[in-house]
Design a protein around this motif. Structure first.
Motif, short mmCIF file in Angstrom:
data_model
loop_
_atom_site.label_atom_id
_atom_site.label_comp_id
_atom_site.label_asym_id
_atom_site.label_seq_id
_atom_site.Cartn_x
_atom_site.Cartn_y
_atom_site.Cartn_z
N PRO A 29 40.16 -26.64 54.79
CA PRO A 29 40.39 -26.48 53.36
C PRO A 29 41.47 -25.45 53.06
CG PRO A 29 38.05 -26.52 53.84
CD PRO A 29 38.76 -26.52 55.14
N ALA A 30 41.44 -24.36 53.78
CA ALA A 30 42.43 -23.31 53.50
C ALA A 30 43.83 -23.85 53.75
CB ALA A 30 42.17 -22.11 54.39
N LEU A 58 45.37 -17.25 56.55
CA LEU A 58 44.82 -15.91 56.74
C LEU A 58 45.76 -15.07 57.60
CD1 LEU A 58 42.30 -14.15 56.27
CD2 LEU A 58 41.49 -14.93 58.49
N TYR A 92 49.12 1.82 41.15
CA TYR A 92 48.07 1.62 40.16
C TYR A 92 48.40 0.54 39.15
CZ TYR A 92 50.24 5.34 37.16
OH TYR A 92 51.07 6.11 36.42
N PHE A 93 49.64 0.05 39.16
CA PHE A 93 49.94 -1.09 38.28
C PHE A 93 49.73 -2.42 38.99
CE2 PHE A 93 52.32 1.78 35.36
CZ PHE A 93 51.70 1.36 34.20
N LEU A 142 35.26 1.98 46.81
CA LEU A 142 34.32 0.85 46.87
C LEU A 142 33.30 0.93 45.73
CD1 LEU A 142 34.18 -1.50 48.82
CD2 LEU A 142 32.35 -0.32 50.03
N MET A 230 48.06 0.95 50.59
CA MET A 230 47.12 0.28 51.48
C MET A 230 46.11 -0.52 50.64
SD MET A 230 44.84 1.99 54.45
CE MET A 230 46.29 2.66 55.23
N ILE A 234 45.70 -4.59 50.27
CA ILE A 234 44.41 -5.24 50.53
C ILE A 234 44.03 -6.14 49.35
CG2 ILE A 234 41.92 -4.82 50.76
CD1 ILE A 234 42.69 -2.29 52.37
N PHE A 237 46.18 -9.14 49.48
CA PHE A 237 45.75 -9.99 50.59
C PHE A 237 44.53 -10.82 50.19
CE2 PHE A 237 43.04 -10.38 54.42
CZ PHE A 237 43.87 -11.21 55.16
N VAL A 238 43.54 -10.13 49.63
CA VAL A 238 42.32 -10.84 49.22
C VAL A 238 42.65 -11.88 48.15
CG1 VAL A 238 40.09 -10.56 48.08
CG2 VAL A 238 40.79 -8.94 49.84
N ASN A 241 44.59 -14.98 49.42
CA ASN A 241 43.72 -15.92 50.12
C ASN A 241 42.77 -16.63 49.16
OD1 ASN A 241 44.28 -15.88 53.02
ND2 ASN A 241 44.00 -13.69 52.73
N SER A 245 42.16 -20.76 48.07
CA SER A 245 40.88 -21.25 48.56
C SER A 245 40.25 -22.21 47.54
CB SER A 245 39.94 -20.08 48.79
OG SER A 245 39.51 -19.59 47.53
N ARG A 246 39.04 -22.65 47.87
CA ARG A 246 38.29 -23.50 46.96
C ARG A 246 38.18 -22.84 45.58
NH1 ARG A 246 32.85 -24.72 45.69
NH2 ARG A 246 32.19 -22.73 46.50
N TYR A 247 37.95 -21.52 45.58
CA TYR A 247 37.78 -20.82 44.30
C TYR A 247 39.02 -20.95 43.44
CZ TYR A 247 33.69 -18.93 46.58
OH TYR A 247 32.50 -18.81 47.22
#
Lengths: 400, 446
Positions: A29-30, A58, A92-93, A142, A230, A234, A237-238, A241, A245-247
């Motif tokens: 799928p990806a 990925l 931060y933007f 987090l 960093m 990230i 990157f998320v 992907n 994806s399906r989403y």
């Protein structure tokens, strides 16, 4: 919002048939989603797929992100400390604008309240750093992301039931109202003055590595730029992907045609809420970074002007495009000081030069809407896809 | 298939976050300490921003946005006075090169423009950066970079902290000092008054109230606060009226002086009013009254009889030699706008800085400037009515105010200048003769 929402889709419509034929039936799928030109062109056109490491979205995105990070670390050495601080401000933007462009560009929900979501992330960070000085910064971020996501969940649940101007109105109320909580809970949140934030400092080992081994200087600003980028990468990157994806496909389906999407078995409400939560999480990262880079969280930082400038960023960059989000953020950070300096050089008084910047913003926005309504990235991509489709059409005619 | 895919993508996300945590674990809790300029060697000081014929100074100010009206006049005053100094030969042959950058009263922007001033423009020092939240965002940075952070335009107590912020100096009387002097006046002159407090909901209101309460704890019948930006103060004023307060002390900004006056007029509430210096600029409040009431209240006549405090001469004191000097400076070097009290404020700050630069001598360094202010700042003579309180232990600035009443547009002094400090330091009268400007209008602190 309907027509700008749908513009990128029409670009997809031009080229999808041609592109989709390229993907083989045994692709994951990806991989199959790579066929969507909207996303692939954001990362550069993909020529071969199937076998090989680079065939995996990925791996490809991870390689790109690592390369980009090394590039930024090197860039920070090449530019002046002031430019370096501006590169840090980008951190931060970009996450906030990227999160918003996914929400608005891919899912078709408009949010005028992302500044308020950044405030949630920033205040969470400020409060935790005040209470628990020794907590690792990664954990602080987090927690800020989780808290902001929960707020996003609440807002998203309401937003999923609203459309167009009503959604804009509801999120606008959020942008105007939420920072006011800092005044209500003044004892805890510092009121109008805000809370001062002690940014995390580098460990001795890291400092020795940068200053001793590499021979570079490590100011606290440069360190925050390292940390901020960093996190930013990230997030990118998320997101990159996620959108292939399906989403991502579900979000686009919901945006393009609700009826068709629900006939296809998509739970509209859930898809919308999820998009809002993801977008809020990105705003949470941005909020954590604005807190530690500005070293203060105060209500005056999170005015409606911030929310609107994020929206300006996605419109100028191109709705739904992550590269566009980066371009839009660059404009948000660099345009004002450059225009002001230009004004001062031309002999304007400080007040006149300061007033030029909002004017130029407005003019740029109008020009983009008139000349490149798909935004910078969207327009380039559209031109590319139109040419490609034209070539393929010709080729098809000749072969017939 | 769907199931597998979803768990795969969750795995990806978790992997990404785990990677992030490992990489970010490098962040510890360490603390960088800045050096104390007061004790370091002058000869080894930094002379960034200084050449043989120039000194680069900068500031952050709201030139656009909600805080710009009024406050944006302060840098024009500073600039006019620096231009005047330059036209008269500069300081030890050095001309002042002054840059003001717009922060729109947004702390994030303040941080950006301060980076620009310090890292790109390479200023020698900051002069009068305006605002409590805004300047709070950069005070750590300026102290880390060891940039003299002179005469912050805010009466918050935070700037007077030589231990933590050795490079930062306050300037205007802090709000607690003003509150104490107001409290003492009312408790002595109106011991039977039922006092109400009308406060801005931040440090300004809080510090002022803390000072006033030292003397008025038993007389206060009501305490209300407003949120800046919310223009409806009806409930607050009604509460004061309901509590029977017949003497209201306002620690508020000028627009809320106008609003509180209009609301009281509507409620037929007629207490005595005591506005802190910040909120009592008669000309500004008069024009605000006119605007808010859409012409129904034409001038500042409503302000007749209100009490307030004072620490600098104002435009209304046409006979004051300092007002005359600054008016002359403005006529020669201003931008053509009308003279205002904000401009006097800016010029008085510039005057203080020029005194400090003179005192720092020929070999100008950042450390030398700080030492000069700590050593001889208390003796600087200028337009301020109470002396400057600068030493190695104190970075707070003007140490007191006088109390008076508005008559028409002018200020009638009721109690001459008294000085005090925050906390339970006694209030003492200050009876030295007011300073007068020198012949050439330049300070004489060399």
């Amino acid at each position: 919002m309907t027509s700008p929402d749908r513009t990128p889709d029409s670009t997809a419509g031009v080229a999808t048939p041609a592109g989709a034929q390229g993907s083989t039936s045994n692709a994951t799928p990806a991989e199959r989603s790579d066929a969507d030109p909207k996303v692939t062109s954001a990362e550069g056109p993909v020529r071969s797929r199937g076998a090989g490491l680079l065939g995996s979205t990925l791996v490809r995105h991870a390689a790109l992100v690592i390369a980009a990070y090394l590039g930024i670390v090197l860039l920070l050495e090449l530019v002046s400390p002031f430019r370096g601080s501006q590169i840090g401000e980008l951190a931060y933007f970009v996450p906030a604008v990227a999160g918003l462009t996914v929400l608005t560009g891919l899912n078709g929900q408009i949010s005028l309240g992302h500044g308020a979501l950044m405030a949630v992330g920033a205040y969470t960070t400020a409060v935790i750093l005040e209470e628990q000085e020794n907590l690792p910064f990664a954990l602080v971020v987090l927690i800020a992301v989780v808290v902001t996501s929960l707020v996003g969940l609440l807002v998203g649940a309401a937003a999923a039931r609203l459309h167009g101007p009503y959604l804009a109105g509801a999120t606008l109320a959020l942008a105007v109202g939420l920072p006011g909580l800092a005044l209500t809970f003044e004892e805890r949140l510092g009121g109008e003055q805000g809370l001062s934030v002690r940014p995390p400092s580098s460990s001795v080992n890291f400092q020795n590595f940068i200053e001793g081994t590499l021979g570079w200087s490590l100011s606290s600003q440069k360190y925050m730029a390292y940390v901020g980028w960093m996190l930013t990468l990230i997030v990118l990157f998320v997101l990159s992907n996620l959108v292939v994806s399906r989403y991502g496909r579900v979000w686009r389906a919901v945006r393009d045609d609700e009826v068709a999407a629900s006939l296809a078995g998509i739970n509209l409400g859930r898809a919308r809420v999820l998009a809002f939560v993801v977008s809020a999480a990105c705003a949470g990262v941005a909020g954590a970074m604005i807190a530690v880079i500005t070293r203060l969280t105060a209500p005056t930082t999170f005015t409606i002007v911030l929310s609107i400038s994020l929206l300006v960023g996605i419109v100028i960059g191109g709705l739904g495009s992550l590269v566009g989000a980066i371009l839009g953020s660059i404009l948000l950070v660099f345009l004002r000081p450059e225009v002001t300096d230009l004004g001062l050089e031309q002999g304007l008084s400080a007040a006149q030069a300061a007033n030029i910047a909002p004017l130029v913003y407005g003019v740029v926005l109008i020009l983009v809407m008139l000349l490149a309504p798909r935004g910078l990235v969207g327009s380039i991509r559209f031109a590319y896809l139109t040419r490609k489709a034209g070539r393929q059409m010709k080729a098809a005619q000749q072969s017939r | 298939m769907v199931r597998t895919y979803r768990s795969r993508s969750v795995l990806k996300t978790v992997a990404a976050l785990a990677g992030a945590s490992v990489l970010l674990a490098a962040c510890g809790g360490g603390d960088s300490d800045s050096t104390d300029p007061g004790s370091s060697d002058v000869a080894a000081g930094s002379s960034v921003g200084v050449t043989d014929d120039s000194i680069k100074l900068g500031t952050h100010m709201p030139l656009t946005g909600v805080a710009a009206p009024g406050y944006s006049e302060i840098p024009t005053g500073q600039k006019a006075y620096f231009d005047y100094v330059n036209a008269n030969g500069g300081i030890n042959g050095r001309m002042i090169d002054y840059t003001v950058r717009d922060d729109t009263y947004n702390p994030a922007t303040t941080s950006q423009v301060t980076n620009q001033l310090v890292l790109q423009d390479e200023i020698f020092g900051m002069i009068g950066g305006l605002g409590t939240p805004t300047h709070s965002a950069v005070v750590d940075f300026l102290n880390e970079e060891e940039v003299p952070d002179m005469f912050v335009s805010s009466g918050a107590l935070a700037w007077d902290n030589p231990e933590e912020y050795p490079w930062t100096f306050g300037w205007q009387p802090n709000y607690e000092v003003e509150g104490k002097i107001i409290g003492k006046y009312i408790s002595e002159e109106f011991p039977d008054a039922k006092v109400g407090l009308f406060l801005q909901g931040d440090d300004f209101g809080r510090d002022g109230a803390a000072g006033a309460k030292q003397f008025l704890e038993d007389q206060i019948v009501a305490e209300v606060s407003y949120t800046p930006g919310n223009t409806d103060v009806g409930p607050q004023i009604a509460e004061l009226q309901g509590a029977g307060a017949d003497f209201v002390i306002g620690f508020n900004v000028p627009s809320y002086t106008a609003l509180s006056q209009l609301v009281s007029l509507r409620l037929n509430y007629q207490p005595k009013w005591f506005y802190s210096n910040v909120g009592s600029d008669v000309t500004l409040v008069g024009s605000l009254l006119n605007r808010f009431s859409k012409g129904a209240v034409a001038d500042g006549g409503l302000l007749n009889g209100i009490y307030t405090t004072k620490y600098l001469p104002t435009v209304e004191d046409a006979d004051n030699p300092w007002t005359q000097l600054f008016t002359k400076v403005w006529d020669e070097h201003g931008d053509g706008g009308a003279m205002s009290n904000f401009r006097i404020y800016g010029m008085a700050q510039a005057y203080t800085l020029v005194s400090a630069l003179q005192a720092a001598g020929e070999d100008l360094t950042r450390e030398g400037l700080i030492q000069a202010v700590e050593k001889s700042g208390a003796e600087f003579e200028g337009p301020w009515l109470a002396p400057l309180d600068y030493s190695e232990e104190s970075h707070r600035g003007i140490s007191g105010v006088s109390v008076g009443q508005i008559e028409g547009v002018s200020y009638k002094e009721l109690v001459p200048v008294q000085t005090t400090d925050s906390g339970d330091v006694e209030i003492s009268p200050y009876d030295a003769e007011p300073f007068t400007p020198t012949e050439d209008g330049l300070p004489d602190a060399g």
